[in-house]
Scaffold this motif. Structure first.
Motif, mmCIF file in Angstrom:
data_model
loop_
_atom_site.group_PDB
_atom_site.id
_atom_site.type_symbol
_atom_site.label_atom_id
_atom_site.label_comp_id
_atom_site.label_asym_id
_atom_site.label_seq_id
_atom_site.Cartn_x
_atom_site.Cartn_y
_atom_site.Cartn_z
ATOM 1 N N ILE A 195 0.807 -1.230 0.000
ATOM 2 C CA ILE A 195 0.000 0.000 0.000
ATOM 3 C C ILE A 195 0.839 1.279 0.000
ATOM 4 O O ILE A 195 0.301 2.370 0.071
ATOM 5 C CB ILE A 195 -0.968 0.029 1.203
ATOM 6 N N GLY A 196 2.140 1.158 -0.097
ATOM 7 C CA GLY A 196 2.984 2.342 -0.128
ATOM 8 C C GLY A 196 3.229 2.907 1.259
ATOM 9 O O GLY A 196 2.836 2.328 2.267
ATOM 10 N N GLU A 197 3.879 4.052 1.298
ATOM 11 C CA GLU A 197 4.198 4.678 2.576
ATOM 12 C C GLU A 197 2.917 4.992 3.350
ATOM 13 O O GLU A 197 1.946 5.507 2.776
ATOM 14 C CB GLU A 197 5.011 5.958 2.359
ATOM 15 N N ILE A 198 2.916 4.698 4.625
ATOM 16 C CA ILE A 198 1.720 4.882 5.452
ATOM 17 C C ILE A 198 1.406 6.371 5.619
ATOM 18 O O ILE A 198 2.284 7.175 5.932
ATOM 19 C CB ILE A 198 1.913 4.219 6.831
ATOM 20 N N ARG A 199 0.137 6.702 5.428
ATOM 21 C CA ARG A 199 -0.320 8.085 5.604
ATOM 22 C C ARG A 199 -1.240 8.253 6.820
ATOM 23 O O ARG A 199 -1.238 9.290 7.468
ATOM 24 C CB ARG A 199 -1.065 8.547 4.340
ATOM 25 N N LYS A 200 -2.048 7.233 7.110
ATOM 26 C CA LYS A 200 -2.978 7.344 8.238
ATOM 27 C C LYS A 200 -3.191 5.976 8.860
ATOM 28 O O LYS A 200 -3.327 4.973 8.144
ATOM 29 C CB LYS A 200 -4.318 7.935 7.789
ATOM 30 N N ILE A 201 -3.204 5.947 10.194
ATOM 31 C CA ILE A 201 -3.488 4.728 10.952
ATOM 32 C C ILE A 201 -4.609 5.048 11.930
ATOM 33 O O ILE A 201 -4.524 6.025 12.679
ATOM 34 C CB ILE A 201 -2.249 4.237 11.744
ATOM 35 N N VAL A 202 -5.670 4.256 11.896
ATOM 36 C CA VAL A 202 -6.795 4.451 12.821
ATOM 37 C C VAL A 202 -6.970 3.162 13.620
ATOM 38 O O VAL A 202 -7.155 2.090 13.044
ATOM 39 C CB VAL A 202 -8.102 4.772 12.065
ATOM 40 N N TYR A 258 3.041 12.774 12.675
ATOM 41 C CA TYR A 258 4.408 12.548 12.220
ATOM 42 C C TYR A 258 4.598 13.414 10.981
ATOM 43 O O TYR A 258 3.628 13.980 10.463
ATOM 44 C CB TYR A 258 4.606 11.070 11.886
ATOM 45 N N PRO A 259 5.820 13.543 10.480
ATOM 46 C CA PRO A 259 6.023 14.414 9.314
ATOM 47 C C PRO A 259 5.107 14.106 8.129
ATOM 48 O O PRO A 259 4.637 15.020 7.452
ATOM 49 C CB PRO A 259 7.496 14.181 8.956
ATOM 50 N N ARG A 260 4.824 12.802 7.879
ATOM 51 C CA ARG A 260 3.977 12.458 6.729
ATOM 52 C C ARG A 260 2.880 11.455 7.089
ATOM 53 O O ARG A 260 2.320 10.805 6.191
ATOM 54 C CB ARG A 260 4.838 11.898 5.594
ATOM 55 N N THR A 261 2.582 11.346 8.378
ATOM 56 C CA THR A 261 1.600 10.342 8.812
ATOM 57 C C THR A 261 0.774 10.870 9.983
ATOM 58 O O THR A 261 1.295 11.610 10.814
ATOM 59 C CB THR A 261 2.312 9.042 9.245
ATOM 60 N N GLN A 262 -0.487 10.467 10.040
ATOM 61 C CA GLN A 262 -1.350 10.726 11.200
ATOM 62 C C GLN A 262 -1.753 9.403 11.815
ATOM 63 O O GLN A 262 -2.049 8.436 11.110
ATOM 64 C CB GLN A 262 -2.638 11.446 10.786
ATOM 65 N N GLY A 267 -2.351 3.860 3.004
ATOM 66 C CA GLY A 267 -1.086 4.243 2.406
ATOM 67 C C GLY A 267 -1.293 5.061 1.147
ATOM 68 O O GLY A 267 -2.411 5.443 0.806
ATOM 69 N N GLN A 268 -0.196 5.295 0.436
ATOM 70 C CA GLN A 268 -0.261 6.077 -0.792
ATOM 71 C C GLN A 268 -1.019 5.353 -1.896
ATOM 72 O O GLN A 268 -1.605 5.992 -2.770
ATOM 73 C CB GLN A 268 1.153 6.376 -1.283
ATOM 74 N N THR A 269 -1.003 4.022 -1.861
ATOM 75 C CA THR A 269 -1.556 3.262 -2.985
ATOM 76 C C THR A 269 -2.585 2.212 -2.568
ATOM 77 O O THR A 269 -2.907 1.313 -3.336
ATOM 78 C CB THR A 269 -0.418 2.563 -3.759
ATOM 79 N N GLY A 270 -3.101 2.314 -1.333
ATOM 80 C CA GLY A 270 -4.107 1.349 -0.914
ATOM 81 C C GLY A 270 -4.318 1.373 0.584
ATOM 82 O O GLY A 270 -3.742 2.194 1.295
ATOM 83 N N ILE A 320 -8.288 -5.659 2.042
ATOM 84 C CA ILE A 320 -7.270 -4.835 1.409
ATOM 85 C C ILE A 320 -7.801 -4.330 0.069
ATOM 86 O O ILE A 320 -8.522 -5.041 -0.637
ATOM 87 C CB ILE A 320 -5.953 -5.631 1.226
ATOM 88 N N ARG A 321 -7.481 -3.092 -0.250
ATOM 89 C CA ARG A 321 -7.816 -2.541 -1.563
ATOM 90 C C ARG A 321 -6.646 -1.701 -2.038
ATOM 91 O O ARG A 321 -6.114 -0.878 -1.296
ATOM 92 C CB ARG A 321 -9.085 -1.698 -1.507
ATOM 93 N N LEU A 322 -6.237 -1.907 -3.256
ATOM 94 C CA LEU A 322 -5.107 -1.199 -3.839
ATOM 95 C C LEU A 322 -5.581 -0.234 -4.912
ATOM 96 O O LEU A 322 -6.653 -0.423 -5.514
ATOM 97 C CB LEU A 322 -4.103 -2.195 -4.429
ATOM 98 N N ALA A 323 -4.796 0.810 -5.149
ATOM 99 C CA ALA A 323 -5.138 1.792 -6.181
ATOM 100 C C ALA A 323 -5.319 1.092 -7.522
ATOM 101 O O ALA A 323 -4.565 0.185 -7.878
ATOM 102 C CB ALA A 323 -4.031 2.839 -6.274
#
Length: 204
Positions: free
Chosen positions: A7-14, A94-98, A118-121, A133-136
């Motif tokens: 899914i690429g670099e992590i952007r958000k974790i809930v 974080y710099p690029r993540t919540q 992530g960036q792609t899923g 799981i779902r990918l771009a």
């Protein structure tokens, strides 16, 4: 599934953790007294279940300390939990993540699940074995089964015994590592200060 590769670099974790309340689910009187003691345990859902979310997020972030912590604590059942919170939302940046931790004694049922975007899923866990799981570029999500952990990681007692006997060494980036959990304590302390002072706490 290797999360970053999928899914690429992590952007958000809930992270969702909790249940309908310790009294409501019938915990023993000694444990209930400890859970609701603001001095002995720190008290409330924020500590009882916020620790799991802080632990998972810190582990997924490979031990990185967050830049800031913002928290809102509430008492939705003050007649039962007079001295502690029973509802908590904690935001760590974080710099690029919540990271968003939702710790509650007000869920209609017990839950321990998380969502990773992530960036792609994305990956959404359903239970200890199943995840979606779902990918771009894909039209729909798919459900997959995670393989069972083997050996020392299958249950906490086997894991503990393996560490004590020296057949397993805890790495600094492991979920149970001291380094990871020191950051967890810092996040929870900052969350408590944030809720008390009604402001964002910046970690140095």
């Amino acid at each position: 599934v290797h999360i970053e590769r999928e899914i690429g670099e992590i952007r958000k974790i809930v992270v969702h953790d909790g249940h309908s309340g310790p009294q409501e689910i019938g915990v023993g009187p000694e444990f209930l007294a400890w859970l609701t003691d603001p001095k002995m345990n720190g008290g409330g859902a924020s500590i009882d279940f916020g620790c799991y979310g802080a632990n998972l997020i810190t582990w997924l972030m490979k031990g990185e300390r967050p830049l800031s912590v913002t928290a809102v604590f509430q008492q939705m059942k003050p007649d039962i939990y007079r001295e502690v919170d029973d509802e908590a939302t904690i935001l760590v940046t974080y710099p690029r993540t919540q990271g968003i931790i939702q710790a509650s004694w007000n869920w209609p049922f017990s839950r321990k699940d998380l969502e990773i975007y992530g960036q792609t899923g994305y990956v959404n866990t359903l239970d200890s074995q199943r995840m979606r799981i779902r990918l771009a570029g894909e039209d729909a999500e798919k459900e997959i089964q995670a393989p069972r952990s083997e050996g020392a990681f299958d249950d906490p007692f086997t894991f503990f015994a393996a560490v004590v006997r020296g057949s397993h060494t805890v790495k600094p980036t492991d979920l149970s590592a001291l380094e990871i959990n020191l950051t967890v304590v810092q996040i929870l302390e900052a969350a408590r200060n944030s809720a008390r002072q009604n402001k964002t706490i910046f970690l140095k």
